[in-house]
Scaffold this motif. Structure first.
Motif, PDB file in Angstrom:
ATOM      1  N   PRO A  35      43.622  46.169  43.965  1.00 14.61           N
ATOM      2  CA  PRO A  35      45.093  45.674  44.031  1.00 14.61           C
ATOM      3  C   PRO A  35      45.397  45.564  44.807  1.00 14.61           C
ATOM      4  CG  PRO A  35      44.390  47.136  41.779  1.00 14.61           C
ATOM      5  CD  PRO A  35      42.933  47.366  43.157  1.00 14.61           C
ATOM      6  N   VAL A  36      46.552  44.743  45.137  1.00 14.90           N
ATOM      7  CA  VAL A  36      47.407  43.920  45.911  1.00 14.90           C
ATOM      8  C   VAL A  36      48.622  43.918  45.753  1.00 14.90           C
ATOM      9  CG1 VAL A  36      47.628  42.523  48.530  1.00 14.90           C
ATOM     10  CG2 VAL A  36      45.452  43.143  47.477  1.00 14.90           C
ATOM     11  N   SER A 126      45.844  52.489  30.331  1.00 18.44           N
ATOM     12  CA  SER A 126      45.573  53.569  31.292  1.00 18.44           C
ATOM     13  C   SER A 126      43.839  53.537  31.578  1.00 18.44           C
ATOM     14  CB  SER A 126      45.885  55.061  30.808  1.00 18.44           C
ATOM     15  OG  SER A 126      47.930  54.430  30.519  1.00 18.44           O
ATOM     16  N   ALA A 127      43.121  54.578  31.024  1.00 15.24           N
ATOM     17  CA  ALA A 127      41.876  54.046  31.615  1.00 15.24           C
ATOM     18  C   ALA A 127      41.433  53.242  32.046  1.00 15.24           C
ATOM     19  CB  ALA A 127      40.872  54.689  29.752  1.00 15.24           C
ATOM     20  N   ALA A 128      41.624  51.722  32.175  1.00 11.87           N
ATOM     21  CA  ALA A 128      40.639  51.119  32.643  1.00 11.87           C
ATOM     22  C   ALA A 128      41.266  51.385  33.993  1.00 11.87           C
ATOM     23  CB  ALA A 128      40.897  49.997  32.138  1.00 11.87           C
ATOM     24  N   GLY A 129      42.979  51.787  34.293  1.00 12.65           N
ATOM     25  CA  GLY A 129      42.648  52.019  35.709  1.00 12.65           C
ATOM     26  C   GLY A 129      42.225  53.005  36.159  1.00 12.65           C
ATOM     27  N   TYR A 300      45.950  44.506  35.356  1.00 20.23           N
ATOM     28  CA  TYR A 300      45.727  44.150  36.130  1.00 20.23           C
ATOM     29  C   TYR A 300      43.796  43.504  36.055  1.00 20.23           C
ATOM     30  CZ  TYR A 300      44.297  42.073  41.206  1.00 20.23           C
ATOM     31  OH  TYR A 300      43.969  41.526  42.072  1.00 20.23           O
ATOM     32  N   MET A 301      43.632  44.942  36.279  1.00 12.55           N
ATOM     33  CA  MET A 301      41.532  44.230  35.825  1.00 12.55           C
ATOM     34  C   MET A 301      41.309  43.937  34.789  1.00 12.55           C
ATOM     35  SD  MET A 301      41.064  45.604  38.755  1.00 12.55           S
ATOM     36  CE  MET A 301      39.359  45.099  38.606  1.00 12.55           C
ATOM     37  N   ARG A 302      41.843  43.722  33.690  1.00 15.17           N
ATOM     38  CA  ARG A 302      41.281  43.265  32.963  1.00 15.17           C
ATOM     39  C   ARG A 302      41.364  41.857  32.205  1.00 15.17           C
ATOM     40  NH1 ARG A 302      42.187  46.868  27.410  1.00 15.17           N
ATOM     41  NH2 ARG A 302      41.303  44.998  26.469  1.00 15.17           N
ATOM     42  N   GLU A 303      42.739  41.663  32.777  1.00 14.01           N
ATOM     43  CA  GLU A 303      43.685  40.801  33.029  1.00 14.01           C
ATOM     44  C   GLU A 303      44.070  39.305  33.659  1.00 14.01           C
ATOM     45  OE1 GLU A 303      44.737  39.893  29.801  1.00 14.01           O
ATOM     46  OE2 GLU A 303      44.423  41.794  28.848  1.00 14.01           O
ATOM     47  N   VAL A 304      43.405  39.757  34.741  1.00 18.41           N
ATOM     48  CA  VAL A 304      43.741  38.784  36.407  1.00 18.41           C
ATOM     49  C   VAL A 304      42.055  38.956  37.202  1.00 18.41           C
ATOM     50  CG1 VAL A 304      44.533  38.694  38.422  1.00 18.41           C
ATOM     51  CG2 VAL A 304      45.674  39.670  36.488  1.00 18.41           C
ATOM     52  N   ALA A 305      41.820  40.606  37.267  1.00 17.83           N
ATOM     53  CA  ALA A 305      40.256  40.717  37.904  1.00 17.83           C
ATOM     54  C   ALA A 305      39.821  40.839  37.539  1.00 17.83           C
ATOM     55  CB  ALA A 305      41.315  41.906  39.140  1.00 17.83           C
ATOM     56  N   ALA A 306      38.727  40.490  36.204  1.00 20.92           N
ATOM     57  CA  ALA A 306      37.597  40.970  35.196  1.00 20.92           C
ATOM     58  C   ALA A 306      36.406  40.663  35.811  1.00 20.92           C
ATOM     59  CB  ALA A 306      37.977  40.344  34.234  1.00 20.92           C
ATOM     60  N   SER A 307      36.964  39.526  36.767  1.00 21.74           N
ATOM     61  CA  SER A 307      35.408  38.319  37.714  1.00 21.74           C
ATOM     62  C   SER A 307      34.951  39.495  38.453  1.00 21.74           C
ATOM     63  CB  SER A 307      35.857  37.397  38.098  1.00 21.74           C
ATOM     64  OG  SER A 307      36.773  37.142  39.151  1.00 21.74           O
TER      65      SER A 307
END
Length: 500
Positions: A35-36, A126-129, A300-307
């Motif tokens: 994430p940037v 939190s775990a996804a982070g 961010y990883m789940r909603e934006v950058a899942a790809s």
């Protein structure tokens, strides 16, 4: 192959993390495995102050929150963010006036999506982070806020057993009436009721949240640790207990003298320390790992950058840096093939999986100083790697790769700038980084950063010799510069150089 950095869509997304103690807005640029953040602002609200006694959000906190949220609305609108999410946590979901507050907040932020997370949802993010930074994490994520402590079991890239406890630092301070001994008893009694913690005995604790980060910052300053960086800072159990007990026993004046922590966090630190000690007792953890990646990065990883979630975070950043700062990103794989026969056979240090992985990363980022001023190239590249914003880089990996690149650009090995690498690396790993840096220096002298001049050349160890073979027209690539670099590498490897 993963999409190149420049091929990914340009977009901005934003999250507002509305907690019991503070609110923070982060705007992210693009879609990336690392994430940037391009905007990051926090305001201390203490919405949850007094919640334990009154069941209500603080009126002063509400007024301040509505003012700050109106500002965040203007920023999000100006930066054209999408998605634009507000995630409210423990204080808002537990307070009797939480719904009324959210109604008022929606008026201030009409373009944002509001969600009041339940405890399990908060724990999931939190775990996804944490998994964003540590895909191989195997243990317990503990995310502390002002109103709650979320606990999540992570293993094999997945998370489960997520739940919440009322052990946020504000709530614990109020429940214990600021009595440290009582706070410890409350923490232990609360964790005793989390039955699944018995199944993770000895596994690491991954600590998330501002109050836990305050403990790490105090310890970094007090121990004069060579990196003022909380993310992936690790302590063994004895070190963690010493740290927590010092914070609990220290006076406010002693904590202020150490510094490195915002004053508003100093009052929370002893209660976070009591929670940590209770966690250590309950889980018998042998190691703790601090993570700066938590709810916001999980969102961010789940909603934006899942790809791009399946990419390795370190290699993804290495390739982005090579594409942005190097001359020829396509040289990485030929370099790995060229260097590996020497460094992945016949040397004791390659039995360490860490070092084998760093070899690959080092080859990928090996040319990122090419556009820097020649006089400062070595130091600049060393610092660029050591301090890069890479979520997956452990402190030891930073120290190793930075040293490799410094040596590749011929840094003076007595330079004080290398002190973090001297302190963070074992002698064996330090020496291995120097050897790899010398090998990269040799190969770039030989090929000038091009695949064409690398073809028809070969580096190998034979008996007590380090043999560099130049075939056919590649003989013209030989010269005194090549011989000099080969001699340096051979000496570091304890071999005799042979150019043929």
């Amino acid at each position: 192959m993963a999409a190149q950095w420049e091929d990914r869509p340009s977009r901005r997304s934003a999250i507002v993390d509305l907690g019991s103690n503070s609110v923070r807005m982060v705007v992210y640029e693009g879609v990336a495995r690392n994430p940037v953040p391009i905007f990051n602002e926090k305001a201390t609200l203490r919405l949850g102050a007094g919640l334990e006694a009154t069941g209500m959000l603080s009126e002063e906190g509400i007024d301040r929150a509505l003012e700050v949220l109106a500002r965040y609305q203007a920023i999000g609108q100006a930066m054209k963010v999408e998605p634009f999410d507000v995630l409210a946590t423990a204080a808002v979901r537990d307070a009797r006036n939480g719904d009324a507050f959210v109604k008022e907040a929606r008026i201030r932020m009409p373009e944002a999506r509001f969600r009041v997370l339940n405890g399990e949802e908060e724990a999931d993010y939190s775990a996804a982070g944490v998994l964003c930074a540590l895909p191989d994490a195997d243990g317990v994520v503990a995310d502390i806020g002002g109103g709650s402590l979320e606990l999540i079991r992570v293993r094999d890239g997945a998370y489960f057993e997520a739940g919440t406890t009322p052990l946020g630092v504000i709530r614990l301070r109020e429940r214990s009436q600021e009595d440290m001994e009582e706070a410890g008893k409350i923490a232990r009694k609360t964790l005793a009721d989390v039955s699944w913690l018995e199944t993770v005995a000895g596994k690491p604790l991954y600590l998330v949240g501002g109050a836990f980060r305050a403990l790490a910052r105090l310890h970094v300053a007090r121990m004069d640790y060579p990196l003022n960086m909380v993310h992936l800072f690790r302590l063994d159990r004895a070190e963690a207990e010493e740290m927590a007990n010092w914070v609990i026993g220290a006076s406010r004046k002693q904590i202020e003298k150490v510094g490195n922590v915002p004053r508003k966090r100093m009052v929370d630190a002893p209660f976070a320390a009591q929670v940590l000690l209770a966690l250590l007792d309950r889980t018998d953890a042998r190691e703790i790992v601090f993570s700066a990646e938590g709810l916001r990065e999980g969102w961010y990883m789940r909603e934006v950058a899942a790809s791009v979630a399946e990419e390795d975070p370190m290699e993804a950043l290495a390739r982005e840096m090579a594409g942005r700062l190097g001359r020829n990103a396509s040289l990485a794989e030929p370099l790995i093939t060229w260097v590996s026969p020497v460094f992945l056979t016949g040397l004791d240090w390659v039995e360490d999986a860490f070092l084998a992985a760093q070899l690959r990363l080092a080859c990928i980022v090996s040319d990122i100083g090419s556009y820097d001023h020649p006089q400062y190239r070595a130091e600049q590249t060393y610092r660029r790697i050591l301090y890069c914003h890479g979520v997956g880089f452990s402190h030891e990996a930073r120290a190793f790769l930075a040293l490799v690149l410094g040596v590749r650009y011929e840094i003076n090995r007595d330079d004080p700038v290398l002190e973090p690498s001297r302190r963070l690396l074992s002698k064996e790993r330090y020496d291995a980084a120097v050897r790899l840096g010398l090998a990269l220096r040799l190969v770039y002298t030989l090929c000038a950063g091009t695949e064409g001049l690398l073809e028809g050349t070969h580096l190998a160890m034979k008996d007590d010799k380090l043999v560099l073979s130049l075939h056919g027209s590649r003989l013209r690539s030989g010269g005194s510069a090549i011989s000099r670099q080969l001699e340096r590498l051979a000496e570091a490897l304890g071999r005799k150089p042979l150019l043929r």
